[in-house]
Design a protein around this motif. Structure first.
Motif, PDB file in Angstrom:
ATOM      1  N   GLN A 407       0.813  -1.265  -0.011  1.00 55.78           N
ATOM      2  CA  GLN A 407       0.127  -0.099  -0.196  1.00 55.78           C
ATOM      3  C   GLN A 407       0.953   1.219  -0.076  1.00 55.78           C
ATOM      4  O   GLN A 407       0.518   2.070  -0.925  1.00 55.78           O
ATOM      5  N   PHE A 408       1.955   1.161   0.896  1.00 54.70           N
ATOM      6  CA  PHE A 408       2.962   2.440   0.852  1.00 54.70           C
ATOM      7  C   PHE A 408       3.539   2.553  -0.545  1.00 54.70           C
ATOM      8  O   PHE A 408       3.854   3.613  -0.903  1.00 54.70           O
ATOM      9  N   GLN A 409       3.918   1.247  -0.932  1.00 57.02           N
ATOM     10  CA  GLN A 409       4.254   1.327  -2.455  1.00 57.02           C
ATOM     11  C   GLN A 409       3.596   2.080  -3.440  1.00 57.02           C
ATOM     12  O   GLN A 409       3.999   2.745  -4.337  1.00 57.02           O
ATOM     13  N   ALA A 411       1.304   4.186  -2.912  1.00 58.25           N
ATOM     14  CA  ALA A 411       1.335   5.702  -2.562  1.00 58.25           C
ATOM     15  C   ALA A 411       2.302   6.443  -3.241  1.00 58.25           C
ATOM     16  O   ALA A 411       2.266   7.352  -3.880  1.00 58.25           O
ATOM     17  N   ASP A 412       3.679   5.889  -3.114  1.00 57.81           N
ATOM     18  CA  ASP A 412       4.856   6.041  -3.615  1.00 57.81           C
ATOM     19  C   ASP A 412       4.892   6.390  -5.287  1.00 57.81           C
ATOM     20  O   ASP A 412       5.122   7.284  -5.634  1.00 57.81           O
ATOM     21  N   LYS A 413       4.454   5.095  -5.829  1.00 54.93           N
ATOM     22  CA  LYS A 413       4.370   5.345  -7.457  1.00 54.93           C
ATOM     23  C   LYS A 413       3.538   6.237  -7.788  1.00 54.93           C
ATOM     24  O   LYS A 413       3.686   6.826  -8.892  1.00 54.93           O
ATOM     25  N   ARG A 414       2.188   6.495  -7.108  1.00 50.79           N
ATOM     26  CA  ARG A 414       1.190   7.232  -7.695  1.00 50.79           C
ATOM     27  C   ARG A 414       1.893   8.965  -7.351  1.00 50.79           C
ATOM     28  O   ARG A 414       1.120   9.594  -7.908  1.00 50.79           O
ATOM     29  N   GLY A 415       2.747   8.876  -6.504  1.00 53.37           N
ATOM     30  CA  GLY A 415       3.141  10.317  -6.225  1.00 53.37           C
ATOM     31  C   GLY A 415       2.207  11.056  -5.241  1.00 53.37           C
ATOM     32  O   GLY A 415       2.009  12.335  -5.084  1.00 53.37           O
ATOM     33  N   ILE A 416       1.499  10.173  -4.497  1.00 54.15           N
ATOM     34  CA  ILE A 416       0.842  10.604  -3.445  1.00 54.15           C
ATOM     35  C   ILE A 416       1.513  11.166  -2.189  1.00 54.15           C
ATOM     36  O   ILE A 416       2.303  10.328  -1.713  1.00 54.15           O
ATOM     37  N   PRO A 417       1.503  12.379  -1.811  1.00 52.84           N
ATOM     38  CA  PRO A 417       2.439  12.995  -0.799  1.00 52.84           C
ATOM     39  C   PRO A 417       2.409  12.435   0.516  1.00 52.84           C
ATOM     40  O   PRO A 417       3.155  12.753   1.528  1.00 52.84           O
ATOM     41  N   PHE A 418       1.139  12.266   0.916  1.00 51.81           N
ATOM     42  CA  PHE A 418       0.980  11.696   2.404  1.00 51.81           C
ATOM     43  C   PHE A 418       0.254  10.378   2.443  1.00 51.81           C
ATOM     44  O   PHE A 418      -0.758  10.330   1.525  1.00 51.81           O
TER      45      PHE A 418
END
Lengths: 455, 455
Positions: A407-409, A411-418
């Protein structure tokens, strides 16, 4: 199964590409409206009659035709079928065609709706057009045109406003050093008069345009080869050293075209436009007079515009337009002068990309992803998400209770900052653990504080 | 010359219509993005292979085909030409077709770009589609679809979010009382099991849907005529009195479908969606369970959505969607569950119009028209106009120094609320005479005051 593809010359646009294109379109639209233009939209396909014959023979060939529905061969002429005469069969099996530009549909619109329109009519239109051109770098079979036109007034203030409009859009996009080149069809006619050969005008301007590359002698050699006389070349000698301020250029033209009434009218029009542009001033763009500018020679009757990208960006024209004294005559409504400009979306996109002018915020999407630990936690999260969204904050719940690393990955790939983590502890304390994905720092906050941090 | 027209089933949109359509599209787009959906765009035409065979035989017929360019008959089969076999000739003279919906192009996009996409992929797409349908009131050959889909997750939280998304959009548009109807394909399968006739399911739901109109006896008579047994009708007797809260309805279904594993799974899914929707709550919309809802029966595999306009507005469905477990299988990528919804732009437009829900500001255009008295005055005006525009105020100069009455009349017809008059006096005093067109009151103000008054 082979991977599916799309027709050549067409494109898929990814989320980042759509966002960047929308950024440009929004800037154009915003300024069109500031300048008093109103939007219209016309159908993607028109009756073939409306389009055919309006763009020359080459244009006719490049228009996409739509096959009639149903048993389209039923009424087709048998001899044509037997002869396999594609050209003559087309009108029998196809009655509709995809629009080729926005100008002809606009002319059709004006004539069809003339009784509902208050003239002068300032309209803008931002829609795709289609051309069966050979696809190549930067040339597509489907592309957007962004046009603003005024119909029903011959006032040169429109031309002054269009120069300002170009400048306002480019300035708002942070584009420095675009050159708005201007010319006038009447000046070109005057030159043709002076060189004594109207039919040689295109050869003349094409050759003159090479001055920078091949020098005066080279240009003259080419002109002579094209049958332009020595005598003519002497008469237009000032054009071979056509430098200086716009004023200086206009003075040179005035002398050069002294014997041509039409030419002098053109100089006068140019002077009006340039003088008044100078009074109002420009932002990031420059205005220049270019007597080689001749786009759509048989189409324009007054001002001719073309915008070139800043020096150092090899992109050619990023916009163009001009005045056409008889816009709607093709559909039977006479004496309607029109003047308009177009922005080249694809080229502007490439220029902004090359110069790094897209603001980072343009491609910003979701602000916060709530990590999903299971049904209870997700339910708690979704209520907070709802509150955030009501405050205009883009928030998402990861849909599955997948491994936290995954799930964190995501967020990271999508460029979601928080990201936000909620477990039993948070639910009991009615709190949220907010993680800054860039720095990795975490803090536990209340619902109110969460919204404040994310705003 | 006859007035030109447009192909039947297509439309021109006037400035006011474009503004109102954009108002709806902006609301939809805004909420799509708040919910974490990202925009993509696909070409207007696809390779025919991509579209043909995906919408059934009827769909194939309604797809607009594009004639190949150039000498398209050259390679066509002579026997087919001679036989005038339109159907078989089509693939030989047409390789491209206009998109029929946004779902199949989306599936194609996902498969083609699978390596660039981070799944679950939440995309939205707002683009026109084309269907060679018989044009009739409210049915067009070119119309916009506004779709949001998630692909790559089977989580039922998506369904919960889609209910919220529908509600958020309608609430933001001020639309009260839209009903988001939900059903589940598995419940329908369960009913088919119980009535002992899978092939009679459509007859059954069509008849049941008439309960309001023709009453229980009428419905039963129709069902018996369609070959559904007395025994079956007894088993599903609760469906003939299918009222009450969603909970009560779910309980009835639970009992009714006790013998069907798939049916019970459907009930469980519905319960999850409805319970969690209740927790978060809805704004202006209502959720309801409708077991007769069966749109695209062979397409959806889980949840089925349909939104109906508020009571009193005879408009039918203004949106719909559902889950399809194998969205991308048609292009060779298996096991990609998708779920999505669509907003019906044209119908929402009609509903908002009928209920008077378009805010007046939507069609507001230019704020102030400067009256043109001649060159000197126009130059002075244009400088002021430039200042106003930089502050975001839509301002125009009347292009010609026409009679003043004509200019005021133009402002009036265009609905421009303010005009500015500048003569010698104003220029000397560096002031402007501002007229409120509604009240007729005039006042003379400075440039700074002018901007303040108009802001």
């Amino acid at each position: 199964m082979a991977k599916p593809g799309i027709p050549k010359g067409t494109r898929d646009f990814s989320p980042a590409e759509v966002a960047k294109r929308q950024y440009i379109i929004s800037a154009i639209k915003h300024h069109f409206e500031l300048f008093g233009f109103q939007p219209i939209e016309t159908p993607s396909f028109e009756n073939s009659d409306t389009l055919m014959g309006k763009y020359g023979e080459e244009g006719d060939r490049l228009i996409f035709k739509i096959l009639n529905s149903g048993d389209y061969l039923n009424k087709a002429n048998e001899a044509l079928l037997q002869d396999k005469d594609s050209l003559k069969l087309t009108p029998q099996i196809s009655e509709k065609a995809l629009r080729y530009d926005l100008t002809v549909p606009f002319a059709r619109y004006v004539v069809q709706h003339q009784n509902e329109i208050d003239f002068p009519f300032k309209r803008y239109q931002i829609q795709p057009v289609w051309r069966a051109d050979r696809p190549q770098k930067g040339r597509f079979r489907e592309f957007y045109q962004c046009d603003a036109d005024v119909v029903g007034s011959t006032s040169l203030w429109q031309e002054v406003e269009f120069v300002q409009l170009y400048d306002a859009v480019f300035t708002s996009l942070g584009l420095k050093g675009a050159t708005i080149k201007i010319n006038n069809r009447k000046v070109l006619s005057g030159i043709a008069e002076v060189i004594g050969a109207k039919d040689k005008l295109i050869d003349f301007t094409v050759a003159l345009d090479k001055l920078d590359k091949i020098g005066e002698e080279g240009v003259k050699t080419e002109m002579l080869a094209k049958g332009i006389s020595e005598d003519a070349l002497q008469k237009v000698q000032p054009l071979f050293n056509f430098t200086g301020t716009i004023d200086e250029k206009l003075n040179k033209l005035q002398t050069l075209l002294a014997s041509s009434e039409e030419g002098l009218k053109g100089v006068e029009e140019l002077r009006f436009i340039c003088d008044n542009t100078a009074v109002a001033g420009l932002g990031h763009s420059m205005l220049d007079l270019d007597v080689t500018l001749a786009r759509g020679l048989n189409y324009y009757t007054g001002a001719i515009f073309e915008v070139t990208a800043p020096r150092g960006v090899a992109m050619g024209s990023i916009g163009g337009g001009g005045r056409y004294d008889d816009l709607t005559g093709i559909f039977g409504l006479k004496n309607m002068s029109g003047v308009g400009i177009s922005f080249g979306l694809d080229r502007i996109y490439l220029v902004l990309g090359e110069l790094g002018l897209f603001p980072e915020t343009v491609t910003e999407g979701t602000k916060v992803l709530f990590i999903n630990f299971g049904e209870k936690e997700a339910r708690y999260a979704l209520q907070a998400i709802q509150v955030l969204r009501r405050q205009g904050i883009r928030a998402e719940l990861y849909p599955d209770a997948a491994k936290i690393g995954k799930q964190f990955q995501y967020a990271d790939k999508r460029g979601i900052p928080f990201t936000v983590v909620v477990g039993d502890e948070e639910i009991q304390a009615e709190s949220f653990t907010l993680k800054n994905m860039a720095t990795g720092t975490q803090e536990t906050v209340t619902k109110t504080a969460l919204a404040e941090k994310l705003r």
